[in-house]
Scaffold this motif. Structure first.
Motif, PDB file in Angstrom:
ATOM      1  N   SER A 120     -17.130  10.499  11.256  1.00  0.00           N
ATOM      2  CA  SER A 120     -17.261  11.871  11.763  1.00  0.00           C
ATOM      3  C   SER A 120     -16.600  12.013  13.132  1.00  0.00           C
ATOM      4  CB  SER A 120     -18.730  12.302  11.802  1.00  0.00           C
ATOM      5  OG  SER A 120     -19.511  11.446  12.596  1.00  0.00           O
ATOM      6  N   THR A 121     -16.683  10.989  13.955  1.00  0.00           N
ATOM      7  CA  THR A 121     -16.029  11.032  15.265  1.00  0.00           C
ATOM      8  C   THR A 121     -14.511  11.072  15.113  1.00  0.00           C
ATOM      9  OG1 THR A 121     -17.887   9.848  16.267  1.00  0.00           O
ATOM     10  CG2 THR A 121     -15.809   9.846  17.490  1.00  0.00           C
ATOM     11  N   ALA A 122     -13.985  10.230  14.240  1.00  0.00           N
ATOM     12  CA  ALA A 122     -12.531  10.209  14.024  1.00  0.00           C
ATOM     13  C   ALA A 122     -12.030  11.551  13.487  1.00  0.00           C
ATOM     14  CB  ALA A 122     -12.160   9.074  13.071  1.00  0.00           C
ATOM     15  N   ILE A 123     -12.775  12.158  12.581  1.00  0.00           N
ATOM     16  CA  ILE A 123     -12.367  13.468  12.046  1.00  0.00           C
ATOM     17  C   ILE A 123     -12.364  14.504  13.166  1.00  0.00           C
ATOM     18  CG2 ILE A 123     -13.080  15.373  10.529  1.00  0.00           C
ATOM     19  CD1 ILE A 123     -14.020  13.186   8.526  1.00  0.00           C
ATOM     20  N   ASN A 154     -12.962  20.318  16.518  1.00  0.00           N
ATOM     21  CA  ASN A 154     -14.406  20.286  16.744  1.00  0.00           C
ATOM     22  C   ASN A 154     -15.138  21.366  15.965  1.00  0.00           C
ATOM     23  OD1 ASN A 154     -14.254  18.201  18.716  1.00  0.00           O
ATOM     24  ND2 ASN A 154     -13.677  19.692  20.271  1.00  0.00           N
ATOM     25  N   ASN A 155     -16.400  21.082  15.692  1.00  0.00           N
ATOM     26  CA  ASN A 155     -17.359  22.068  15.205  1.00  0.00           C
ATOM     27  C   ASN A 155     -18.713  21.675  15.798  1.00  0.00           C
ATOM     28  OD1 ASN A 155     -18.341  19.959  13.617  1.00  0.00           O
ATOM     29  ND2 ASN A 155     -17.839  20.905  11.670  1.00  0.00           N
ATOM     30  N   ALA A 156     -19.767  22.354  15.424  1.00  0.00           N
ATOM     31  CA  ALA A 156     -21.084  22.047  15.987  1.00  0.00           C
ATOM     32  C   ALA A 156     -21.502  20.613  15.677  1.00  0.00           C
ATOM     33  CB  ALA A 156     -22.122  23.036  15.459  1.00  0.00           C
ATOM     34  N   GLU A 157     -21.147  20.112  14.514  1.00  0.00           N
ATOM     35  CA  GLU A 157     -21.502  18.750  14.131  1.00  0.00           C
ATOM     36  C   GLU A 157     -20.769  17.707  14.971  1.00  0.00           C
ATOM     37  OE1 GLU A 157     -23.105  21.344  11.281  1.00  0.00           O
ATOM     38  OE2 GLU A 157     -21.030  21.246  11.933  1.00  0.00           O
ATOM     39  N   SER A 158     -19.669  18.082  15.566  1.00  0.00           N
ATOM     40  CA  SER A 158     -18.950  17.153  16.445  1.00  0.00           C
ATOM     41  C   SER A 158     -19.826  16.720  17.613  1.00  0.00           C
ATOM     42  CB  SER A 158     -17.668  17.804  16.978  1.00  0.00           C
ATOM     43  OG  SER A 158     -16.786  18.128  15.924  1.00  0.00           O
ATOM     44  N   CYS A 159     -20.717  17.588  18.054  1.00  0.00           N
ATOM     45  CA  CYS A 159     -21.624  17.238  19.152  1.00  0.00           C
ATOM     46  C   CYS A 159     -22.464  16.027  18.763  1.00  0.00           C
ATOM     47  CB  CYS A 159     -22.534  18.412  19.500  1.00  0.00           C
ATOM     48  SG  CYS A 159     -21.663  19.874  20.083  1.00  0.00           S
ATOM     49  N   THR A 160     -22.996  16.038  17.555  1.00  0.00           N
ATOM     50  CA  THR A 160     -23.790  14.908  17.070  1.00  0.00           C
ATOM     51  C   THR A 160     -22.914  13.677  16.891  1.00  0.00           C
ATOM     52  OG1 THR A 160     -25.309  16.412  15.944  1.00  0.00           O
ATOM     53  CG2 THR A 160     -25.322  14.113  15.219  1.00  0.00           C
ATOM     54  N   ALA A 161     -21.714  13.877  16.355  1.00  0.00           N
ATOM     55  CA  ALA A 161     -20.798  12.753  16.148  1.00  0.00           C
ATOM     56  C   ALA A 161     -20.479  12.078  17.484  1.00  0.00           C
ATOM     57  CB  ALA A 161     -19.518  13.225  15.464  1.00  0.00           C
ATOM     58  N   TYR A 162     -20.120  12.863  18.482  1.00  0.00           N
ATOM     59  CA  TYR A 162     -19.740  12.291  19.774  1.00  0.00           C
ATOM     60  C   TYR A 162     -20.911  11.591  20.460  1.00  0.00           C
ATOM     61  CZ  TYR A 162     -15.381  15.025  19.473  1.00  0.00           C
ATOM     62  OH  TYR A 162     -14.177  15.553  19.090  1.00  0.00           O
ATOM     63  N   SER A 163     -22.079  12.218  20.441  1.00  0.00           N
ATOM     64  CA  SER A 163     -23.225  11.567  21.107  1.00  0.00           C
ATOM     65  C   SER A 163     -23.631  10.295  20.372  1.00  0.00           C
ATOM     66  CB  SER A 163     -24.402  12.530  21.236  1.00  0.00           C
ATOM     67  OG  SER A 163     -24.876  12.941  19.981  1.00  0.00           O
ATOM     68  N   SER A 164     -23.546  10.306  19.047  1.00  0.00           N
ATOM     69  CA  SER A 164     -23.869   9.108  18.265  1.00  0.00           C
ATOM     70  C   SER A 164     -22.833   8.014  18.511  1.00  0.00           C
ATOM     71  CB  SER A 164     -23.939   9.440  16.776  1.00  0.00           C
ATOM     72  OG  SER A 164     -24.962  10.380  16.529  1.00  0.00           O
TER      73      SER A 164
END
Length: 154
Positions: free
Chosen positions: A94-97, A103-113
């Motif tokens: 998800s981070t690589a995508i 970015n989208n809202a889910e990118s926030c979770t991907a980046y923090s994870s």
């Protein structure tokens, strides 16, 4: 209520397959994790995490947007069922995508994870902090954008 983590993961994997992304089998997931770290390092060459704020925002109909939604929704069942390798793979993918496509809202979770993984895998707590900060800043940007767009829809 019966919690069905594996069923949730199976449905997520089937959805991802329909849009061109296959979760590796358990015996090859460690290699995929190594590749995932390599992919992100390559995508981030000469960039800082905060630079990703300038990535474009994905539209609802784009395949990477849908992939991110499915991947991030699979994180909790993977984590809570103790499938740490699967969780790591989902985070890396998800981070690589997000880095590669936008970015989208889910990118926030991907980046923090991903920031958590930086600390766990490499003891790189500064990098972990930087991705956490990126996640926070992106969530603020997306919230501000939503406030600008919502009135225009009515």
């Amino acid at each position: 209520m019966k919690i069905q983590f594996q069923e949730a993961l199976d449905y997520g994997a089937k959805g991802l397959e329909l849009i061109g992304l296959t979760i590796p089998e358990e015996q090859s997931i460690e290699a995929a994790i190594g590749q995932g770290f390599g992919t992100i390092m390559g995508l981030m060459a000469n960039k800082k995490p905060i630079d990703l704020l300038s990535n474009r925002t994905l539209s609802d109909s784009e395949i990477p947007n849908i992939q991110l939604k499915l991947l991030v929704n699979m994180l909790s069942p993977a984590f809570l069922s103790g499938q740490s390798n699967l969780w790591s793979y989902l985070v890396l993918t998800s981070t690589a995508i997000s880095i590669d496509h936008g970015n989208n809202a889910e990118s926030c979770t991907a980046y923090s994870s991903y920031g958590i993984l930086c600390g766990l895998a490499f003891s790189d707590f500064q990098q972990g902090y930087d991705y956490g900060d990126l996640s926070y800043q992106l969530s603020k940007n997306l919230t501000a954008f939503a406030k600008e767009v919502t009135p225009a829809l009515f």
